[in-house]
Scaffold this active site. Structure first.
Site, mmCIF file in Angstrom:
data_model
loop_
_atom_site.group_PDB
_atom_site.id
_atom_site.type_symbol
_atom_site.label_atom_id
_atom_site.label_comp_id
_atom_site.label_asym_id
_atom_site.label_seq_id
_atom_site.Cartn_x
_atom_site.Cartn_y
_atom_site.Cartn_z
ATOM 1 N N ARG A 155 35.159 -7.961 -23.659
ATOM 2 C CA ARG A 155 34.957 -9.306 -24.237
ATOM 3 C C ARG A 155 34.999 -9.253 -25.766
ATOM 4 O O ARG A 155 34.253 -9.958 -26.451
ATOM 5 C CB ARG A 155 33.605 -9.900 -23.814
ATOM 6 N N SER A 229 29.577 -16.968 -18.024
ATOM 7 C CA SER A 229 28.560 -15.926 -18.230
ATOM 8 C C SER A 229 27.960 -16.124 -19.610
ATOM 9 O O SER A 229 28.683 -16.119 -20.604
ATOM 10 C CB SER A 229 29.189 -14.533 -18.217
ATOM 11 N N GLU A 325 27.181 -13.432 -24.539
ATOM 12 C CA GLU A 325 28.632 -13.415 -24.584
ATOM 13 C C GLU A 325 29.080 -14.716 -25.254
ATOM 14 O O GLU A 325 30.074 -14.763 -25.979
ATOM 15 C CB GLU A 325 29.192 -13.327 -23.155
HETATM 16 N N1 EPU Z 1 24.031 -10.053 -9.486
HETATM 17 C C1 EPU Z 1 22.747 -10.295 -9.055
HETATM 18 N N2 EPU Z 1 22.200 -11.512 -9.315
HETATM 19 C C2 EPU Z 1 22.895 -12.502 -9.939
HETATM 20 C C3 EPU Z 1 24.199 -12.250 -10.377
HETATM 21 C C4 EPU Z 1 24.756 -11.022 -10.142
HETATM 22 O O1 EPU Z 1 22.093 -9.464 -8.475
HETATM 23 O O2 EPU Z 1 22.321 -13.577 -10.117
HETATM 24 C C5 EPU Z 1 24.635 -8.754 -9.208
HETATM 25 C C6 EPU Z 1 25.314 -8.760 -7.855
HETATM 26 O O3 EPU Z 1 24.949 -7.615 -7.161
HETATM 27 C C7 EPU Z 1 26.782 -8.700 -8.152
HETATM 28 C C8 EPU Z 1 26.818 -8.037 -9.519
HETATM 29 O O4 EPU Z 1 25.604 -8.443 -10.157
HETATM 30 O O5 EPU Z 1 27.466 -7.959 -7.194
HETATM 31 C C9 EPU Z 1 27.971 -8.461 -10.374
HETATM 32 O O6 EPU Z 1 28.098 -9.874 -10.285
HETATM 33 P P1 EPU Z 1 29.538 -10.596 -10.350
HETATM 34 O O7 EPU Z 1 30.505 -9.903 -9.485
HETATM 35 O O8 EPU Z 1 29.297 -12.047 -10.128
HETATM 36 O O9 EPU Z 1 30.004 -10.324 -11.816
HETATM 37 P P2 EPU Z 1 29.213 -10.406 -13.173
HETATM 38 O O10 EPU Z 1 29.050 -9.047 -13.718
HETATM 39 O O11 EPU Z 1 27.987 -11.212 -12.998
HETATM 40 C C10 EPU Z 1 31.437 -10.581 -14.562
HETATM 41 C C11 EPU Z 1 31.991 -11.428 -15.693
HETATM 42 C C12 EPU Z 1 32.446 -12.783 -15.174
HETATM 43 C C13 EPU Z 1 33.507 -12.544 -14.113
HETATM 44 C C14 EPU Z 1 32.905 -11.672 -13.002
HETATM 45 C C15 EPU Z 1 33.899 -11.314 -11.949
HETATM 46 C C16 EPU Z 1 30.781 -10.718 -17.657
HETATM 47 C C17 EPU Z 1 29.740 -11.052 -18.665
HETATM 48 N N3 EPU Z 1 30.963 -11.603 -16.698
HETATM 49 O O12 EPU Z 1 30.258 -11.232 -14.076
HETATM 50 O O13 EPU Z 1 33.027 -13.491 -16.249
HETATM 51 O O14 EPU Z 1 33.973 -13.761 -13.570
HETATM 52 O O15 EPU Z 1 32.410 -10.439 -13.561
HETATM 53 O O16 EPU Z 1 34.755 -10.329 -12.418
HETATM 54 O O17 EPU Z 1 31.413 -9.671 -17.763
HETATM 55 C C18 EPU Z 1 32.628 -15.139 -17.912
HETATM 56 O O18 EPU Z 1 32.815 -14.264 -18.748
HETATM 57 O O19 EPU Z 1 32.338 -16.334 -18.239
HETATM 58 C C19 EPU Z 1 32.646 -14.797 -16.512
HETATM 59 C C20 EPU Z 1 32.332 -15.679 -15.555
#
Ligand code: EPU
Length: 329
Positions: A155, A229, A325
């Site tokens: 990012r 995010s 972010e």
């Molecule tokens: N999780 C939880 N609780 C929550 C949310 C997530 O326990 O409330 C855990 C879950 O186990 C899940 C893991 O965190 O498996 C990862 O969650 P997710 O796959 O939803 O991805 P993320 O790390 O929360 C990142 C990006 C998103 C992108 C997704 C999918 C960042 C800051 N965010 O989110 O990007 O869509 O991966 O690749 O890197 C954005 O930047 O606006 C955005 C939405």
């Protein structure tokens, strides 16, 4: 109104909408944007306004997507900064230009893609960006940045770092492929494809599956205000991860180098008890704790107050520092 997906009414001293290169150059030549702070806003999908902006907000509405060249199955496609990112992704899929499928349905514009190095579901914009045409705010001179010169990180890019507020991205050239090679390594994605019984997805099926996963976890911008995010996933030393893992065996983390781990910030925030909570008119989204949402009439100050409370609590409980972010102005 200055566009922003959080839905916060925002004002600035000056607001300039630019559609042509001539408009941009004549605004910049003679230092037209140097007398006060300047902020470029695409769809405002990653920005939180906390008050009146004391300077100029520039909103690009230049349009155009064109195939520059093709050789040996590699395509160079140029897109204008003002194009809506998802329209660009869908246009590429329709044309049979491959490489951006995993980035479907991300809010924002083409111009934000290199600045923020947007990423999701196992891909990042940097995987497909070949070069970036940007204009020097001080002189109006164009400069083409190669992939290496963009200094992409998670990012992050030179446009958010060393050259922050120095250049306006005008167009981006992507390196795409004629042959479709699906990227299905992201666990939530491979699980969804498996449960739909799709072994060899087409580009359209892959994009549809990703969009479905995305909207099952994230609020739709047209229904609920948010900046996607709100926090980055923090990277910690391996020793810190080991310590946390001993206390919380279910912690979600991915190794990112020999000696560091990326922690799921959503997991930390949820574990700290914030998921679904509301403070003022700002809340933590029920289905994804990484996202702060507008509960109706929320101000930027309320967003910052909630974000600060979460950061302090996660720090106190886990000894991990969350950083936003989203850009707070
Ligand atoms: N999780 C939880 N609780 C929550 C949310 C997530 O326990 O409330 C855990 C879950 O186990 C899940 C893991 O965190 O498996 C990862 O969650 P997710 O796959 O939803 O991805 P993320 O790390 O929360 C990142 C990006 C998103 C992108 C997704 C999918 C960042 C800051 N965010 O989110 O990007 O869509 O991966 O690749 O890197 C954005 O930047 O606006 C955005 C939405």
């Amino acid at each position: 109104m200055i566009p922003n997906t959080f839905g916060i009414p925002a004002t600035a001293d000056r607001y300039e909408v630019l559609r042509t290169q001539q408009e941009l150059v004549s605004l910049l030549r003679g230092g037209g944007l140097c007398d006060a702070p300047c902020l470029v806003v695409g769809s405002g999908s990653n920005i939180v306004f906390t008050g009146h902006y004391p300077g100029t907000v520039v909103h690009l509405e230049n349009k155009g997507i064109r195939l520059l060249s093709e050789s040996d199955g590699t395509l160079f496609v140029e897109a204008a900064a003002g194009e809506v990112w998802d329209d660009f992704v869908r246009h590429c899929i329709a044309q049979g230009w491959h490489g951006v499928e995993n980035l479907v349905a991300i809010p924002g514009t083409v111009g934000a893609s290199p600045v923020q190095n947007v990423g999701a579901y196992g891909s990042e914009a940097k995987d497909v960006i070949d070069s970036v045409l940007a204009y020097d705010i001080a002189t109006g001179e164009p400069r083409t940045f190669t992939h290496a010169e963009c200094r992409f990180g998670y990012r992050d890019s030179i446009f958010k770092g060393e050259l922050k507020d120095r250049y306006i991205v005008w167009s981006v050239t992507y390196r795409l492929q004629r042959v479709f090679e699906p990227r299905v390594g992201y666990k939530a994605l491979s699980d969804a494809l498996a449960s739909a019984g799709i072994a060899n997805p087409t580009a359209q099926q892959l994009a549809d599956t990703i969009a479905e996963i995305r909207w099952s976890k994230l609020p739709r911008p047209e229904q609920t205000g948010s900046a996607g995010s709100f926090f980055k996933n923090p990277v910690v030393p391996a020793a810190k991860y080991t310590e946390l893992h001993a206390c919380y065996p279910d912690i979600v983390a991915y190794p990112v180098a020999a000696d560091s781990y990326k922690l799921a910030a959503g997991w930390l925030i949820e574990k700290a008890g914030w998921k679904g909570r509301t403070q003022g008119r700002c809340g933590v989204y029920e289905k994804q704790a990484l996202v702060l949402v507008n509960r109706g009439g929320c101000t930027g100050q309320e967003v910052v107050a909630l974000a600060n409370a979460i950061v302090a609590d996660v720090q106190a409980k886990f000894g991990v520092t969350l950083t936003p972010e989203a850009i707070i102005v």
